[in-house]
Design a protein around this motif. Structure first.
Motif, PDB file in Angstrom:
ATOM      1  N   ILE A 194       0.871  -1.177   0.000  1.00 32.68           N
ATOM      2  CA  ILE A 194       0.000   0.000   0.000  1.00 32.68           C
ATOM      3  C   ILE A 194       0.905   1.224   0.000  1.00 32.68           C
ATOM      4  CG2 ILE A 194      -1.790   1.270   1.249  1.00 32.68           C
ATOM      5  CD1 ILE A 194      -2.545  -1.380   2.633  1.00 32.68           C
ATOM      6  N   LEU A 195       0.743   2.089  -0.980  1.00 37.77           N
ATOM      7  CA  LEU A 195       1.624   3.238  -1.118  1.00 37.77           C
ATOM      8  C   LEU A 195       0.833   4.541  -1.138  1.00 37.77           C
ATOM      9  CD1 LEU A 195       4.093   1.993  -3.906  1.00 37.77           C
ATOM     10  CD2 LEU A 195       4.416   1.926  -1.418  1.00 37.77           C
ATOM     11  N   ARG A 196       1.406   5.553  -0.525  1.00 32.84           N
ATOM     12  CA  ARG A 196       0.866   6.912  -0.594  1.00 32.84           C
ATOM     13  C   ARG A 196       1.654   7.675  -1.647  1.00 32.84           C
ATOM     14  NH1 ARG A 196       1.814  11.895   2.250  1.00 32.84           N
ATOM     15  NH2 ARG A 196      -0.093  13.097   2.565  1.00 32.84           N
ATOM     16  N   LEU A 197       0.940   8.315  -2.576  1.00 33.13           N
ATOM     17  CA  LEU A 197       1.556   8.974  -3.713  1.00 33.13           C
ATOM     18  C   LEU A 197       1.687  10.470  -3.439  1.00 33.13           C
ATOM     19  CD1 LEU A 197      -0.450   7.250  -6.600  1.00 33.13           C
ATOM     20  CD2 LEU A 197       1.357   6.319  -5.143  1.00 33.13           C
ATOM     21  N   ALA A 198       2.914  10.958  -3.474  1.00 41.88           N
ATOM     22  CA  ALA A 198       3.153  12.373  -3.181  1.00 41.88           C
ATOM     23  C   ALA A 198       2.579  13.286  -4.251  1.00 41.88           C
ATOM     24  CB  ALA A 198       4.652  12.629  -3.028  1.00 41.88           C
ATOM     25  N   GLY A 199       2.604  12.841  -5.507  1.00 41.30           N
ATOM     26  CA  GLY A 199       2.212  13.716  -6.612  1.00 41.30           C
ATOM     27  C   GLY A 199       0.773  13.583  -7.067  1.00 41.30           C
ATOM     28  N   ALA A 200       0.030  12.619  -6.509  1.00 43.58           N
ATOM     29  CA  ALA A 200      -1.395  12.459  -6.848  1.00 43.58           C
ATOM     30  C   ALA A 200      -2.190  13.198  -5.782  1.00 43.58           C
ATOM     31  CB  ALA A 200      -1.773  10.983  -6.891  1.00 43.58           C
ATOM     32  N   ARG A 201      -2.615  14.413  -6.102  1.00 43.64           N
ATOM     33  CA  ARG A 201      -3.104  15.320  -5.070  1.00 43.64           C
ATOM     34  C   ARG A 201      -4.542  15.747  -5.339  1.00 43.64           C
ATOM     35  NH1 ARG A 201       1.618  16.883  -2.568  1.00 43.64           N
ATOM     36  NH2 ARG A 201       1.006  18.965  -1.876  1.00 43.64           N
ATOM     37  N   GLY A 202      -5.200  16.206  -4.308  1.00 38.03           N
ATOM     38  CA  GLY A 202      -6.569  16.641  -4.494  1.00 38.03           C
ATOM     39  C   GLY A 202      -7.152  17.240  -3.239  1.00 38.03           C
ATOM     40  N   VAL A 203      -8.381  17.732  -3.368  1.00 42.06           N
ATOM     41  CA  VAL A 203      -9.101  18.364  -2.270  1.00 42.06           C
ATOM     42  C   VAL A 203     -10.390  17.594  -2.029  1.00 42.06           C
ATOM     43  CG1 VAL A 203     -10.300  20.444  -1.503  1.00 42.06           C
ATOM     44  CG2 VAL A 203      -8.134  20.641  -2.756  1.00 42.06           C
ATOM     45  N   HIS A 204     -10.591  17.173  -0.776  1.00 43.97           N
ATOM     46  CA  HIS A 204     -11.838  16.530  -0.369  1.00 43.97           C
ATOM     47  C   HIS A 204     -12.736  17.607   0.210  1.00 43.97           C
ATOM     48  CE1 HIS A 204     -14.014  13.434   2.385  1.00 43.97           C
ATOM     49  NE2 HIS A 204     -14.672  13.615   1.262  1.00 43.97           N
ATOM     50  N   LEU A 205     -13.806  17.912  -0.484  1.00 43.38           N
ATOM     51  CA  LEU A 205     -14.664  19.012  -0.047  1.00 43.38           C
ATOM     52  C   LEU A 205     -15.351  18.729   1.280  1.00 43.38           C
ATOM     53  CD1 LEU A 205     -16.345  19.941  -3.468  1.00 43.38           C
ATOM     54  CD2 LEU A 205     -14.269  20.910  -2.442  1.00 43.38           C
ATOM     55  N   GLY A 206     -15.637  17.461   1.547  1.00 38.87           N
ATOM     56  CA  GLY A 206     -16.325  17.131   2.792  1.00 38.87           C
ATOM     57  C   GLY A 206     -17.728  17.707   2.846  1.00 38.87           C
ATOM     58  N   ALA A 207     -18.437  17.622   1.717  1.00 37.26           N
ATOM     59  CA  ALA A 207     -19.786  18.191   1.636  1.00 37.26           C
ATOM     60  C   ALA A 207     -20.692  17.553   2.679  1.00 37.26           C
ATOM     61  CB  ALA A 207     -20.353  17.975   0.239  1.00 37.26           C
ATOM     62  N   LYS A 208     -21.497  18.368   3.339  1.00 36.94           N
ATOM     63  CA  LYS A 208     -22.376  17.868   4.394  1.00 36.94           C
ATOM     64  C   LYS A 208     -23.712  17.369   3.854  1.00 36.94           C
ATOM     65  CE  LYS A 208     -19.005  19.154   6.885  1.00 36.94           C
ATOM     66  NZ  LYS A 208     -17.963  18.158   7.181  1.00 36.94           N
ATOM     67  N   ILE A 209     -23.976  17.633   2.561  1.00 39.68           N
ATOM     68  CA  ILE A 209     -25.201  17.126   1.934  1.00 39.68           C
ATOM     69  C   ILE A 209     -25.122  15.608   1.860  1.00 39.68           C
ATOM     70  CG2 ILE A 209     -26.643  17.186  -0.134  1.00 39.68           C
ATOM     71  CD1 ILE A 209     -25.270  19.863  -0.820  1.00 39.68           C
ATOM     72  N   GLY A 210     -26.184  14.921   2.279  1.00 40.75           N
ATOM     73  CA  GLY A 210     -26.229  13.468   2.165  1.00 40.75           C
ATOM     74  C   GLY A 210     -25.500  12.722   3.268  1.00 40.75           C
ATOM     75  N   ARG A 211     -25.030  13.416   4.300  1.00 41.46           N
ATOM     76  CA  ARG A 211     -24.351  12.753   5.400  1.00 41.46           C
ATOM     77  C   ARG A 211     -25.322  11.930   6.242  1.00 41.46           C
ATOM     78  NH1 ARG A 211     -18.979  12.162   4.768  1.00 41.46           N
ATOM     79  NH2 ARG A 211     -17.950  14.110   4.269  1.00 41.46           N
ATOM     80  N   GLN A 212     -24.772  10.909   6.922  1.00 41.47           N
ATOM     81  CA  GLN A 212     -25.576  10.082   7.809  1.00 41.47           C
ATOM     82  C   GLN A 212     -25.916  10.854   9.088  1.00 41.47           C
ATOM     83  OE1 GLN A 212     -26.817   6.837   7.415  1.00 41.47           O
ATOM     84  NE2 GLN A 212     -26.279   7.296   5.308  1.00 41.47           N
ATOM     85  N   PRO A 213     -27.077  10.574   9.720  1.00 42.10           N
ATOM     86  CA  PRO A 213     -27.383  11.189  11.015  1.00 42.10           C
ATOM     87  C   PRO A 213     -26.302  10.861  12.040  1.00 42.10           C
ATOM     88  CG  PRO A 213     -29.320  10.103  10.099  1.00 42.10           C
ATOM     89  CD  PRO A 213     -28.158   9.711   9.229  1.00 42.10           C
ATOM     90  N   GLY A 214     -26.148  11.750  13.030  1.00 41.04           N
ATOM     91  CA  GLY A 214     -25.085  11.588  14.001  1.00 41.04           C
ATOM     92  C   GLY A 214     -25.122  10.269  14.753  1.00 41.04           C
ATOM     93  N   ARG A 215     -26.300   9.803  15.123  1.00 40.58           N
ATOM     94  CA  ARG A 215     -26.389   8.561  15.886  1.00 40.58           C
ATOM     95  C   ARG A 215     -25.887   7.370  15.079  1.00 40.58           C
ATOM     96  NH1 ARG A 215     -32.513   8.702  17.768  1.00 40.58           N
ATOM     97  NH2 ARG A 215     -32.605   9.838  15.795  1.00 40.58           N
ATOM     98  N   ARG A 216     -26.198   7.355  13.799  1.00 38.43           N
ATOM     99  CA  ARG A 216     -25.710   6.259  12.955  1.00 38.43           C
ATOM    100  C   ARG A 216     -24.189   6.267  12.857  1.00 38.43           C
ATOM    101  NH1 ARG A 216     -29.431   5.131   7.613  1.00 38.43           N
ATOM    102  NH2 ARG A 216     -31.311   4.434   8.703  1.00 38.43           N
ATOM    103  N   LEU A 217     -23.631   7.452  12.616  1.00 38.86           N
ATOM    104  CA  LEU A 217     -22.187   7.546  12.508  1.00 38.86           C
ATOM    105  C   LEU A 217     -21.525   7.168  13.820  1.00 38.86           C
ATOM    106  CD1 LEU A 217     -19.617   8.220  11.015  1.00 38.86           C
ATOM    107  CD2 LEU A 217     -20.018  10.642  11.491  1.00 38.86           C
TER     108      LEU A 217
END
Length: 290
Positions: A194-217
């Motif tokens: 399993i390797l982590r790639l230094a040059g394969a980059r991106g941004v995870h927006l972490g959108a809150k739309i469609g998230r599970q309810p807190g109790r489930r998580l």
């Protein structure tokens, strides 16, 4: 190399459209992009942007949708799974292909997330693009380092060992499927690195739309960790630390919760999960009862 991008989506068509626009900017285009959705509303207003874009359906649940993508890509040499709110830098696939060719033992490759909105209030599409534009590549974009697991928002798998050993995402982990990325990555580890790639980059927006309810998580934070430890894909030392870390964070922050996080709900889920573990009732699928 045949590289397919797979995206499991639910309830975020507008953001998904922006993700596809970033895929269209890849310097090394994918052979196919497979979008697995649950209902038509998940992909409303998303006409094909480029050749190779396909839409398939599956029952709701991240593991089920990712398994459907695997089934729909029988000729792919590698599949890059990204979240429907992940903006990939233009060189992501080019770096992936170069690394897989240079490291034939690599079976899991995970990118470098330069900003992760999942750890805060979220990042807008405009902010995400600005972060990508300002990002500076490392001196060696093909540099790699061993990593514990692929991070679900941007992780690629070499398909040969997956087919050879008939591996699947665990569909006993329903809905959001907390830690399904760790489980699948660690079950591949005996067959390569399993390797982590230094040059394969991106941004995870972490959108809150469609998230599970807190109790489930919160329930999943406890019960999924125990389930995977018993299964053998997640070390008990990691599982217990993870449970303790989330339980403490949810308890402390529930006193002054962040506006975007249901800390009290998560804490309730943590406590119910602990009770079910202690009384022998725990199973990841029980989040559907909440």
């Amino acid at each position: 190399m045949n590289i397919t991008i797979g995206i499991a989506t639910r309830g975020r068509p507008a953001i998904l459209g922006e993700v596809l626009a970033e895929i269209d900017r890849q310097t090394r285009p994918p052979q196919a992009v497979i979008i697995c959705h649950v209902s038509e509303g998940d992909v409303t207003g998303l006409p094909p942007r480029f050749p190779g874009l396909r839409f398939i359906t599956a029952e709701a649940g991240l593991p089920r949708q990712r398994n459907a993508i695997i089934d729909a890509a029988p000729t792919a040499d590698a599949i890059l799974f990204i979240d429907d709110d992940f903006l990939a830098a233009p060189d992501w696939l080019a770096v992936l292909e170069a690394v897989l060719n240079a490291h034939p033992d690599c079976v899991v490759a995970t990118g470098t997330v330069i900003a992760d909105g999942a750890k805060g209030p979220g990042i807008s599409v405009e902010q995400g693009r600005a972060i990508l534009a300002a990002d500076t590549l490392p001196s060696d974009p093909l540099a790699v380092a061993p990593h514990f697991n692929g991070y679900g928002c941007n992780m690629a798998f070499r398909m040969a060992p997956i087919r050879q050993h008939a591996l699947r995402f665990d569909e006993a982990l329903p809905a959001y499927a907390w830690y399904e990325d760790i489980d699948f990555s660690r079950r591949l580890l005996p067959h390569g690195s399993i390797l982590r790639l230094a040059g394969a980059r991106g941004v995870h927006l972490g959108a809150k739309i469609g998230r599970q309810p807190g109790r489930r998580l919160g329930y999943s934070q406890v019960v999924n960790s125990v389930y995977l430890a018993r299964k053998g894909s997640y070390p008990w030392s990691h599982a217990l630390r993870s449970i303790g870390r989330h339980l403490l964070a949810n308890a402390m922050k529930s006193l002054r919760p962040e506006p975007e996080v249901d800390r009290w709900g998560r804490l309730q889920g943590n406590l119910r999960g602990l009770w079910h573990v202690l009384t022998g009732q725990a199973h990841p699928g029980r989040i559907v009862e909440m």
